[in-house]
Design a protein around this motif. Structure first.
Motif, PDB file in Angstrom:
ATOM      1  N   GLU A   1      66.712 -54.798  21.655  1.00  0.00           N
ATOM      2  CA  GLU A   1      67.390 -54.015  20.618  1.00  0.00           C
ATOM      3  C   GLU A   1      68.299 -52.937  21.191  1.00  0.00           C
ATOM      4  N   GLY A   2      68.407 -52.867  22.505  1.00  0.00           N
ATOM      5  CA  GLY A   2      69.118 -51.761  23.127  1.00  0.00           C
ATOM      6  C   GLY A   2      70.629 -51.750  23.004  1.00  0.00           C
ATOM      7  N   PRO A   3      71.316 -52.910  23.058  1.00  0.00           N
ATOM      8  CA  PRO A   3      72.785 -52.868  23.104  1.00  0.00           C
ATOM      9  C   PRO A   3      73.428 -52.423  21.792  1.00  0.00           C
ATOM     10  N   VAL A   4      74.413 -51.562  21.918  1.00  0.00           N
ATOM     11  CA  VAL A   4      75.242 -51.139  20.787  1.00  0.00           C
ATOM     12  C   VAL A   4      76.686 -51.402  21.192  1.00  0.00           C
ATOM     13  N   PHE A   5      77.315 -52.363  20.552  1.00  0.00           N
ATOM     14  CA  PHE A   5      78.699 -52.706  20.877  1.00  0.00           C
ATOM     15  C   PHE A   5      79.639 -51.951  19.937  1.00  0.00           C
ATOM     16  N   VAL A   6      80.503 -51.130  20.516  1.00  0.00           N
ATOM     17  CA  VAL A   6      81.525 -50.416  19.756  1.00  0.00           C
ATOM     18  C   VAL A   6      82.852 -51.050  20.133  1.00  0.00           C
ATOM     19  N   LEU A   7      83.497 -51.687  19.169  1.00  0.00           N
ATOM     20  CA  LEU A   7      84.651 -52.519  19.497  1.00  0.00           C
ATOM     21  C   LEU A   7      85.743 -52.403  18.441  1.00  0.00           C
TER      22      LEU A   7
ATOM     23  N   GLN B   1      67.444 -44.019  28.314  1.00  0.00           N
ATOM     24  CA  GLN B   1      67.503 -43.997  26.862  1.00  0.00           C
ATOM     25  C   GLN B   1      67.257 -45.393  26.284  1.00  0.00           C
ATOM     26  N   PRO B   2      66.664 -45.463  25.081  1.00  0.00           N
ATOM     27  CA  PRO B   2      66.357 -46.778  24.492  1.00  0.00           C
ATOM     28  C   PRO B   2      67.599 -47.585  24.122  1.00  0.00           C
ATOM     29  N   TRP B   3      68.675 -46.889  23.742  1.00  0.00           N
ATOM     30  CA  TRP B   3      69.891 -47.593  23.325  1.00  0.00           C
ATOM     31  C   TRP B   3      71.039 -47.269  24.263  1.00  0.00           C
ATOM     32  N   PHE B   4      71.928 -48.252  24.457  1.00  0.00           N
ATOM     33  CA  PHE B   4      73.114 -48.005  25.283  1.00  0.00           C
ATOM     34  C   PHE B   4      74.340 -48.598  24.603  1.00  0.00           C
ATOM     35  N   ILE B   5      75.474 -47.942  24.835  1.00  0.00           N
ATOM     36  CA  ILE B   5      76.736 -48.344  24.219  1.00  0.00           C
ATOM     37  C   ILE B   5      77.599 -49.075  25.239  1.00  0.00           C
ATOM     38  N   ASP B   6      78.110 -50.218  24.831  1.00  0.00           N
ATOM     39  CA  ASP B   6      79.168 -50.925  25.547  1.00  0.00           C
ATOM     40  C   ASP B   6      80.424 -50.742  24.708  1.00  0.00           C
ATOM     41  N   LYS B   7      81.316 -49.864  25.175  1.00  0.00           N
ATOM     42  CA  LYS B   7      82.498 -49.518  24.385  1.00  0.00           C
ATOM     43  C   LYS B   7      83.737 -50.234  24.943  1.00  0.00           C
ATOM     44  N   THR B   8      83.717 -51.523  24.864  1.00  0.00           N
ATOM     45  CA  THR B   8      84.853 -52.312  25.329  1.00  0.00           C
ATOM     46  C   THR B   8      85.574 -52.870  24.117  1.00  0.00           C
ATOM     47  N   PRO B   9      86.781 -52.379  23.804  1.00  0.00           N
ATOM     48  CA  PRO B   9      87.449 -52.796  22.571  1.00  0.00           C
ATOM     49  C   PRO B   9      87.540 -54.307  22.390  1.00  0.00           C
ATOM     50  N   ALA B  10      87.902 -55.024  23.454  1.00  0.00           N
ATOM     51  CA  ALA B  10      88.168 -56.461  23.322  1.00  0.00           C
ATOM     52  C   ALA B  10      86.914 -57.301  23.115  1.00  0.00           C
ATOM     53  N   ASN B  11      85.744 -56.683  23.083  1.00  0.00           N
ATOM     54  CA  ASN B  11      84.534 -57.460  22.801  1.00  0.00           C
ATOM     55  C   ASN B  11      84.530 -58.048  21.391  1.00  0.00           C
ATOM     56  N   PHE B  12      85.488 -57.671  20.559  1.00  0.00           N
ATOM     57  CA  PHE B  12      85.560 -58.308  19.237  1.00  0.00           C
ATOM     58  C   PHE B  12      85.785 -59.814  19.372  1.00  0.00           C
TER      59      PHE B  12
END
Length: 522
Positions: free
Chosen positions: A284-290, A363-374
């Motif tokens: 449940e850790g990944p948070v994708f901001v895209l 931390q339990p959650w981490f952000i992958d902030k790669t725009p093109a991951n859409f």
């Protein structure tokens, strides 16, 4: 008498290999390298060339194998050791890479060039404080070296020391007036004022002969940004247009290729694909901001990572690299899309999580902030069914202008031409509509303008989507001291402001053709 035919000396053969690699004639390179390694197995430069060839071929495991032999021959070589770190980074072995860099840092002493290279490698690992520390040591030893000063000034941006970075760029430009990139980087660090700007200086440089093709581009973008700060919008856009046209002329990019790839993704990852049980990872850790660049992804990343239970890993290549590692035989983007649908989704998720674990803290959650991951939402949903996906949406004209105004160091080649921008943005919107249809409820759409209008309400909405309690620290995201290395590094260290909403109206006349292409009514 028997005639003896002598072979060219190793350095001559190495020069031939280098020419072929620079010309990307990879089919010719492999037999040349194989022959040189056979004839000169103790020639360390041949093993380095072999490693670089494997790097160009995308086989970083083979690159490390070649470098292992080079290290046997030259175990103390900083070049070979740094190349090995680069291979480790591409393989996702970040912890080992950082340990290797720390060992080299302890040995570097007063070697400014080595320290500066270590700084660059630390940056590749996302270790920005260590990068700044090495760069600071390097500049203290060699203050007269422009390349070292540039590296130091750049490292300071990531760690948020913007005023000091500006002073370093000032010194660099005084040392080396033809370092054109320094003018643009300096212009991004703060809002220029009537009493404190560099417009006259930039114009003088534009009038002088340029030493590089990119010089014109970098100076025009710097001028456009500073003139906009001063409210001289028409002249600013004229400079921007000149810079963008010059940059686009240097590229062989065809937007049609990206449009076709997005259409292929939609056809492959259809409703039938998601009807099958893919047995992905339940982490449940990944948070994708895209989303598109300049849509607010960095802002959301900073808001969320101000929470005590969420860390940001920044913009990563780990998802596409994990995918590439499992689709090594793909012959094109289209083929990659087709092959990726048949992957073992658990293996894909595990590969990604193994790579990101190398960068994580606790931390339990981490952000992958790669725009093109859409582009990869379908794969993300299948391989990581419990991952959070946050998609940023912004007024299309403001978003398009933001991209058009940015001189990206890498990626986003569609951003320098109105037609390219419009075609790419329309294709991206179609793909996002598709994801919402086949993955109902999986994607949280967040409008940039809504964050500006209701920061607390949207922050609570974001935190609820992640699954954490509200933390007031998220409202003071601009005090978040964690490093960031994006094009928005300066903006996200300021409190929330509304000045970027509707900014395109300043250029309504100039942007009219783009508005028409995007179907935006003035």
């Amino acid at each position: 008498m028997e005639t003896v035919i002598s072979r060219p000396d190793p350095k001559t053969r190495l020069a031939e290999i280098d020419r072929a690699m620079r010309g990307r004639q990879l089919g010719q390179v492999r037999p040349l390298i194989a022959a040189l390694l056979r004839d000169e197995p103790g020639f360390v430069d041949a093993w380095i060339a072999a490693a670089r060839f494997e790097q160009m071929s995308g086989d970083h495991a083979a690159m490390r194998e070649r470098l292992a032999r080079a290290l046997e021959l030259a175990p103390a070589s900083p070049l070979v050791r740094l190349l090995d770190v680069e291979a480790q980074v591409h393989l996702g072995q970040i912890r080992d890479a950082i340990l290797a860099l720390q060992a080299m840092e302890a040995e570097a002493g007063e070697d400014a060039a080595w320290l500066s290279r270590l700084s660059e490698s630390y940056t590749q690992c996302g270790a920005f404080e260590a990068a700044e520390h090495c760069a600071r040591r390097a500049i203290s030893v060699a203050p007269d070296q422009p390349a070292i000063r540039y590296n130091f000034a750049s490292a300071l941006i990531a760690t948020g020391k913007l005023a000091e970075s500006e002073r370093e760029f000032d010194r660099l430009i005084a040392q080396t007036p033809h370092d054109y990139d320094a003018y643009y980087n300096r212009a991004t660090l703060r809002k220029q004022t009537v009493g404190d700007n560099h417009v006259a200086e930039i114009k003088r440089m534009l009038a002088a002969p340029k030493r590089t093709r990119m010089g014109e581009v970098q100076l025009q973008y710097a001028l456009a940004l500073e003139l906009e700060n001063l409210g001289q919008y028409r002249e600013s856009f004229e400079a921007l247009e000149r810079g963008a046209e010059a940059r686009r002329a240097m590229m062989a990019y065809r937007v049609e290729g990206d449009v076709e790839t997005m259409a292929r993704i939609e056809s492959v990852f259809d409703a039938a694909f998601f009807e099958q049980d893919r047995a992905g990872c339940n982490d449940e850790g990944p948070v994708f901001v895209l989303g598109l660049p300049r849509s607010g992804t960095t802002l959301v990343d900073r808001i969320l990572s101000a929470h005590g239970d969420i860390e940001s890993l920044g913009e990563l290549n780990d998802w596409p690299l994990a995918l590439t590692a499992l689709c090594r035989d793909a012959t094109s983007k289209q083929d990659m899309v087709s092959r990726s649908a048949g992957l073992d989704m658990r293996a894909l998720g595990d590969t990604y999580l193994d790579r990101t674990a190398q960068r994580r803290q606790s931390q339990p959650w981490f952000i992958d902030k790669t725009p093109a991951n859409f582009l990869y939402i379908g794969l993300i949903a299948a391989a990581l069914p419990k991952a959070r996906i946050i998609h940023l949406v912004r007024d299309p004209m403001d978003n398009a202008l933001g991209m058009y105004k940015a001189l990206f160091r890498m990626g986003y080649p569609f951003s320098y031409d109105f037609s390219d921008l419009a075609q790419y943005m329309r294709a991206k919107d179609r793909l996002m509509d598709h994801w919402r249809t086949v993955l109902p409820g999986r994607i949280l759409d967040v409008r940039y303008e809504d964050i500006i209008a209701d920061q607390e309400g949207q922050t609570r909405r974001l935190l609820e989507h992640v699954g954490v309690d509200f933390d007031p620290a998220c409202l003071d995201f601009h005090t978040n001291a964690s490093p960031t290395a994006t094009a928005s590094a300066a903006q996200v260290r300021q409190p929330l402001y509304s000045g970027a909403v509707g900014r395109w109206r300043r250029y309504e006349r100039e942007l009219a053709p783009l508005a028409a292409m995007l179907g935006v009514t003035p």
